[in-house]
Scaffold this motif. Sequence first.
Motif, short mmCIF file in Angstrom:
data_model
loop_
_atom_site.label_atom_id
_atom_site.label_comp_id
_atom_site.label_asym_id
_atom_site.label_seq_id
_atom_site.Cartn_x
_atom_site.Cartn_y
_atom_site.Cartn_z
N PHE B 258 -51.21 3.85 -17.04
CA PHE B 258 -49.97 3.14 -16.37
C PHE B 258 -48.35 4.51 -16.69
N GLU B 259 -47.78 4.03 -17.44
CA GLU B 259 -46.87 4.74 -18.93
C GLU B 259 -46.34 6.05 -17.74
N ALA B 260 -47.90 6.61 -17.05
CA ALA B 260 -47.22 7.53 -16.08
C ALA B 260 -47.21 7.23 -13.91
N THR B 261 -47.86 5.91 -14.50
CA THR B 261 -48.12 5.92 -12.81
C THR B 261 -47.47 4.36 -12.48
N LYS B 262 -47.15 4.13 -13.27
CA LYS B 262 -47.09 2.55 -12.65
C LYS B 262 -47.51 1.65 -11.63
N ALA B 263 -48.60 2.00 -12.15
CA ALA B 263 -50.00 1.57 -10.59
C ALA B 263 -50.40 0.15 -12.02
N ALA B 264 -50.63 -0.59 -11.26
CA ALA B 264 -50.97 -1.53 -12.03
C ALA B 264 -52.63 -1.87 -12.82
N GLY B 265 -53.14 -0.84 -11.56
CA GLY B 265 -55.11 -0.56 -12.30
C GLY B 265 -54.40 0.24 -13.48
N ASP B 266 -54.01 0.78 -13.71
CA ASP B 266 -53.66 1.65 -14.85
C ASP B 266 -53.64 1.17 -15.58
N GLU B 267 -52.97 -0.15 -16.52
CA GLU B 267 -52.99 -0.14 -17.45
C GLU B 267 -53.51 -0.17 -18.62
N HIS B 268 -53.24 0.30 -19.59
CA HIS B 268 -54.68 0.44 -20.73
C HIS B 268 -55.37 1.35 -20.09
N MET B 269 -55.51 2.00 -19.66
CA MET B 269 -56.12 3.55 -19.09
C MET B 269 -56.10 4.42 -19.95
N TRP B 270 -57.22 4.99 -20.42
CA TRP B 270 -57.27 6.30 -20.99
C TRP B 270 -58.18 6.83 -20.33
N ARG B 271 -57.63 8.63 -20.80
CA ARG B 271 -58.59 9.90 -20.44
C ARG B 271 -59.67 9.80 -21.84
N VAL B 272 -61.14 9.34 -21.31
CA VAL B 272 -61.52 9.26 -22.79
C VAL B 272 -62.06 11.07 -23.38
N PRO B 273 -61.08 10.93 -24.50
CA PRO B 273 -61.63 12.35 -25.05
C PRO B 273 -62.10 12.99 -25.94
N THR B 274 -62.76 14.14 -26.11
CA THR B 274 -63.62 14.82 -26.38
C THR B 274 -63.77 14.17 -28.05
N LEU B 275 -65.14 14.32 -28.49
CA LEU B 275 -65.63 14.03 -30.05
C LEU B 275 -65.56 14.92 -30.26
N ARG B 276 -65.44 16.26 -30.07
CA ARG B 276 -65.33 17.33 -30.73
C ARG B 276 -64.43 17.77 -31.70
N ASN B 277 -65.03 18.75 -32.49
CA ASN B 277 -64.44 19.00 -34.30
C ASN B 277 -62.97 17.66 -34.42
N LEU B 278 -63.49 16.17 -34.40
CA LEU B 278 -63.33 15.29 -35.05
C LEU B 278 -62.77 15.51 -36.09
N THR B 279 -63.35 15.73 -37.61
CA THR B 279 -63.61 16.53 -38.26
C THR B 279 -62.19 17.15 -39.13
N TYR B 280 -61.58 17.78 -37.86
CA TYR B 280 -60.13 18.31 -37.83
C TYR B 280 -59.65 17.55 -37.42
N THR B 281 -59.50 16.41 -36.96
CA THR B 281 -58.19 16.16 -36.05
C THR B 281 -57.86 14.14 -36.32
N ALA B 282 -58.09 14.15 -37.70
CA ALA B 282 -57.13 13.00 -37.94
C ALA B 282 -56.11 12.74 -38.38
N PRO B 283 -54.89 11.91 -37.70
CA PRO B 283 -55.72 10.40 -37.66
C PRO B 283 -56.29 10.49 -36.45
N TYR B 284 -56.28 9.25 -35.67
CA TYR B 284 -57.44 9.08 -34.17
C TYR B 284 -56.27 7.74 -33.69
N MET B 285 -56.79 8.28 -32.53
CA MET B 285 -55.95 6.88 -31.22
C MET B 285 -54.78 7.50 -31.03
#
Lengths: 346, 346
Positions: B258-285
């Motif tokens: 929503f911060e990028a599009t300002k479209a109401a339907g996009d509130e709290h919508m996020w691209r699903v992130p990859t789970l690869r190499n998570l052991t290297y990418t802390a912290p999360y979210m």
Amino acid sequence: MKRMLMLATACLATATVVAAGEQAGPWEALPTVAPAPADNPTTPEKVTLGKMLYFDPRMSSTGTVSCFSCHNVMEGGDDHRPTSIGVHGQKGGRNAPTVWNAAFLSAQFWDGRAPTLEEQAKGPPANPIEMGMKDLSAVVQRIRSIPGYRPYFEAAFGKGDVITMENIARAIAAYERTLITPDSPYDRYVKGDKSALTAQQVRGMKTFESIGCTACHQGALFSGPRLPAGQGFFVKFPTFPDSPYVSKYNLMQDKGRFEATKAAGDEHMWRVPTLRNLTYTAPYMHNGAVKTLPEAVRVMASTQLNRSLSDAEVNDIVAFLESLTGPFPEQSMPRLPPTPGELLVE
Amino acid sequence: MKRMLMLATACLATATVVAAGEQAGPWEALPTVAPAPADNPTTPEKVTLGKMLYFDPRMSSTGTVSCFSCHNVMEGGDDHRPTSIGVHGQKGGRNAPTVWNAAFLSAQFWDGRAPTLEEQAKGPPANPIEMGMKDLSAVVQRIRSIPGYRPYFEAAFGKGDVITMENIARAIAAYERTLITPDSPYDRYVKGDKSALTAQQVRGMKTFESIGCTACHQGALFSGPRLPAGQGFFVKFPTFPDSPYVSKYNLMQDKGRFEATKAAGDEHMWRVPTLRNLTYTAPYMHNGAVKTLPEAVRVMASTQLNRSLSDAEVNDIVAFLESLTGPFPEQSMPRLPPTPGELLVE
């Protein structure tokens, strides 16, 4: 005559130091291996670990500044800025000296306050405007909290309580001893390949010597005679404070070695910097105030030799100085161990 | 039942997108070559140039921040911080996504606002709190002012007016398409090496599927179905806003796409992130508020599946996720051309 007297005075200030060292000829090639202290022989395991630590921004409070940040070994071993920027965007006071060939220097930092690469490596991490760690034990704690480092420390230093600041510094220093450029056109020329320099470069080399640059910029590094570790080769800069460049480039605000020792005789004394790889390390001088190499040559001739050079002389000397660049060794990127999630950064 | 309905609702929001893409099975190995767009085929010359630009801090106003600064390819392709730090010590608002395997994503940034790596590369340089250049033409001007770059641009793009922002972005994207990790234990397992995973990892893999993680984290990247470039796979996060983790980790302050599009339907919508190499990418979210991988698993189970997992389930899933790490390709360091003395940095 006045010029020669002043120069003699400048050199007298370091006369005892020179006498104590090994007096080398004016044209000396760089050794192909950097010397290491008896208590830290260079080993592949230390070099591997040291390269990891050198590139690890977790050595800084914010996790954003590594040794590499200000001493970029992908370029000139410096940061191409007048003065460096550390954590929280803070600006430091002096131009980052190149790490290339620092292994051959007998004193580290512009003011020579560290006798070895090992001691130098302990400076920036706990400097509040550089890497910003609270103290060196916080650095050790940070590295200890990254479990992936332990096997590398044990490979380099054996089992047990080996993750210490001493060993962190030893490993970084061991890596830095691999950062040398002994095969420049100048080196090849000195070793006998007379085609390695152009006619202009040879002319510049002669001018460089005949006007007196080699009084200070001598030896394989062009940073003075080879001296035992801890004995720096210091020279007054500017020697001729009436040079118009002194005010133009604000060359006397920083009192040099005096800032470290508070000894009256150390005012405006500076370690003679290496001239190798200058084509990569603009801007120049301790405060990074001089942008180009031709201007740096003019400034030095004026402030240290009380001499105004012709454009032809400047161009020849610059051409010669360009022959002191590289080639730089190919390097593989280190792999840094992952950050545990619990590890806090500011 | 309520949980399944809510999940279905979350997925419905992207149903048309899913239908448009290639629906892949739940266990898919990563391809060993990343796809490139028709107008930017990957060539060794572009990769060489792109790696130089990726590591070049002169892409930033201060000369201190490069792509590498926040996307550290010697580690997890991120910066191990909650949110990144750009020029002048400024903090950004979101956790740096990993560059590893970003080549396989159909939309870039947490909010998917860039369709390609090429478009993504044009974002940070002119962002005032990231790399701080005035605008993209200032970036081009900066790179043009470094003469050593020209031969590399000509080798990659031909003679002429080739130092452009388009080509800078193309080269960086070409390099990023080499940053892939297709030989993880998980990949080897999926390709038939049943010894590549431990019994616990296989158990975790089954739990990961049975509780519904694969509803969103599917495909070779665990980031959703393979879609055409520009079509992101977006999911509402948190789907269950009453989860206690939502306030604990402040998960709704940032409204995502929503911060990028300002479209109401996009509130709290996020691209699903990859789970690869998570052991290297802390912290999360997106806000880097969750420090550890076990906690991240609990948070996702609660906020997306309305489910509280047992410690055994969490440990099994974490073990499975650990099988998605590396190995990372060996890389040589680029050599960056020298900075002309005239080149100003702030």
